[in-house]
Enzyme design. Structure first.
Site, PDB file in Angstrom:
ATOM      1  N   LYS A  24      -8.785   7.619 -19.080  1.00  0.00           N
ATOM      2  CA  LYS A  24      -9.061   8.234 -20.384  1.00  0.00           C
ATOM      3  C   LYS A  24      -7.787   8.233 -21.241  1.00  0.00           C
ATOM      4  CE  LYS A  24     -12.883   8.772 -18.064  1.00  0.00           C
ATOM      5  NZ  LYS A  24     -13.217   9.975 -17.322  1.00  0.00           N
ATOM      6  N   ASP A  45      -8.067  19.826 -13.509  1.00  0.00           N
ATOM      7  CA  ASP A  45      -8.407  18.486 -13.992  1.00  0.00           C
ATOM      8  C   ASP A  45      -8.082  18.490 -15.492  1.00  0.00           C
ATOM      9  OD1 ASP A  45      -9.608  16.224 -15.067  1.00  0.00           O
ATOM     10  OD2 ASP A  45     -11.381  16.329 -13.777  1.00  0.00           O
ATOM     11  N   ARG A  98       0.854  -1.198   0.000  1.00  0.00           N
ATOM     12  CA  ARG A  98       0.000   0.000   0.000  1.00  0.00           C
ATOM     13  C   ARG A  98       0.889   1.247   0.000  1.00  0.00           C
ATOM     14  NH1 ARG A  98      -1.472   1.703   4.679  1.00  0.00           N
ATOM     15  NH2 ARG A  98      -2.252  -0.296   5.439  1.00  0.00           N
ATOM     16  N   TYR A 110     -17.047  17.808 -14.387  1.00  0.00           N
ATOM     17  CA  TYR A 110     -17.421  16.395 -14.489  1.00  0.00           C
ATOM     18  C   TYR A 110     -18.481  16.048 -13.418  1.00  0.00           C
ATOM     19  CZ  TYR A 110     -16.783  11.325 -14.412  1.00  0.00           C
ATOM     20  OH  TYR A 110     -16.986   9.974 -14.448  1.00  0.00           O
TER      21      TYR A 110
END
Ligand SMILES: *Cc1c(COP(=O)(O)O)cnc(C)c1O
Length: 385
Positions: free
Chosen positions: A201, A176, A52, A104
């Site tokens: 994306k 973003d 992690r 978004y």
């Protein structure tokens, strides 16, 4: 690989953050599919203790994208939303955030339905108008969260001007950059403090992984994001990190083709008599074409067009044969969608109307297929109207 500071964009995409595997010489960073690392003795290890906290495949991706965006460090998360969530952990209860109004939908949902419960407040403004941004700043404002170009109307924000407004008041500017990709736009060069992507994306680019990344510049934020990535734990797994690394190697050639196909489709649609309006930053009638030319390299692969009614949009959406009717964007295959009922269904109708998201609006994520095939597909679908 030792990269010089002068290495070009493609060279950086292909080589940054990656070394041939020390044990085997493998040129591609292996998928270190492990949860822990054997220690040689108490307190003696090779830099990794628990996966992690750190994983070599993820570290390679983080260094790669940090270099691509021109930042100091990158942090990879399980999704774009997890990346945004980590960014908002820089805030404290009582802080105020200014957000691009047609951000978004998932970002809006996180801010309004989750983070408001923790005493954060958000104001949504058209950040393409700096006067509106300035007017929205309050003494409690700690962050400006900008998306440019916006989805699906492709409105732009001048990153440099908003950065100047933000920095005059010690406010953090987050961009973003998912819709543009770092090939098209590098927000840190224009003054952004933090850049995030849904790697789902363009960065991954092959529609086969969900992930997110935050790139930071300044030391206190780098340290906090590193801490929170481990403390909250929404990390990107090694296989997904490897897929995105595979994706960034071809980012430059893919984006050049996305740009070219996006521009060609927009030009075709803008001239088509059955199309009422086409939205694309490269079109001569786009109100911010001049800003696009200063701030972006090419105009991207995203475009929208209005057919005037739901029935006409439906006929085209269901009439295409090559383009796939699907949400998401940025993959090598062309996707077509209906924002009002798909990506923006959760946005109230009056807000949708204010943003120009009509029932006749269709959005395309231009893939990298042969442009003649894409135009032929649209041609036969529009001929049905
Ligand atoms: C997809 C997307 C996100 C969210 O990313 P996920 O990987 O789906 O969590 C955030 N911002 C923009 C602009 C997006 O397109």
């Amino acid at each position: 690989m030792k990269l010089t500071d002068k290495a070009g964009f493609s060279t950086t995409c292909i080589h940054a953050g990656q070394e041939p595997d020390a044990a085997t010489g493998a040129i591609i960073t292996p998928i270190y599919q492990t949860s822990t690392y054997v220690q040689e003795g108490l307190g003696r290890h090779k830099g990794h203790e628990y996966a992690r906290t750190s994983n070599p495949t993820r570290s390679a991706l983080e260094a790669n994208i940090a270099a691509i965006e021109g930042g100091t460090a990158g942090f990879a998360f399980a999704s774009g939303m997890a990346a945004i969530s980590a960014i908002t952990s820089l805030l404290r209860s009582g802080d105020h955030v200014i957000v691009t109004d047609n951000t978004y939908g998932g970002t809006y949902r996180l801010f309004e339905q989750v983070l408001r419960r923790y005493g954060l407040t958000f104001t949504y403004v058209d950040t393409s108008d700096e006067a509106l941004v300035e007017r929205a700043i309050t003494p409690a404002t700690r962050m400006i969260f900008v998306e440019t170009p916006t989805n699906p109307i492709l409105r732009l924000t001048d990153i440099g001007r908003v950065a100047a407004l933000a920095h005059a008041r010690d406010v953090t500017l987050v961009v973003d950059n998912t819709f543009a990709s770092p090939y098209v736009q590098r927000p840190i060069e224009h003054g952004a403090d933090l850049v995030m992507h849904s790697t789902t994306k363009y960065l991954n680019g092959h529609s086969d992984s969900v992930g997110g990344i935050v790139v930071a510049r300044h030391e206190p934020q780098v340290e906090w994001l590193k801490f929170v990535q481990n403390a909250a734990g929404a990390i990107l797994g090694p296989f997904d990190a490897w897929l995105v690394l595979r994706g960034t190697k071809t980012l430059a050639v893919r984006m050049a083709q996305h740009n070219e196909n996006g521009a060609a489709l927009a030009g075709y649609l803008a001239r088509h008599p059955k199309v009422e309006r086409t939205y694309y930053p490269g079109l001569p009638d786009h109100p911010q074409r001049e800003l696009a030319m200063r701030q972006m390299r090419g105009f991207g692969g995203m475009l929208s067009f209005d057919l005037g009614s739901l029935a006409r949009a439906k006929a085209v959406l269901e009439g295409v044969r090559l383009m796939a009717l699907a949400e998401s964007l940025g993959g090598v295959e062309t996707l077509i969608c209906h924002p009002a009922s798909m990506t923006h269904a959760s946005v109230p109708p009056d807000r949708r109307a204010a943003l120009g998201i009509t029932d006749g609006l269709v959005r395309i994520s231009a893939g990298i297929e042969d442009i003649a095939d894409l135009i032929a597909d649209l041609d036969q679908a529009l001929a049905r109207l």
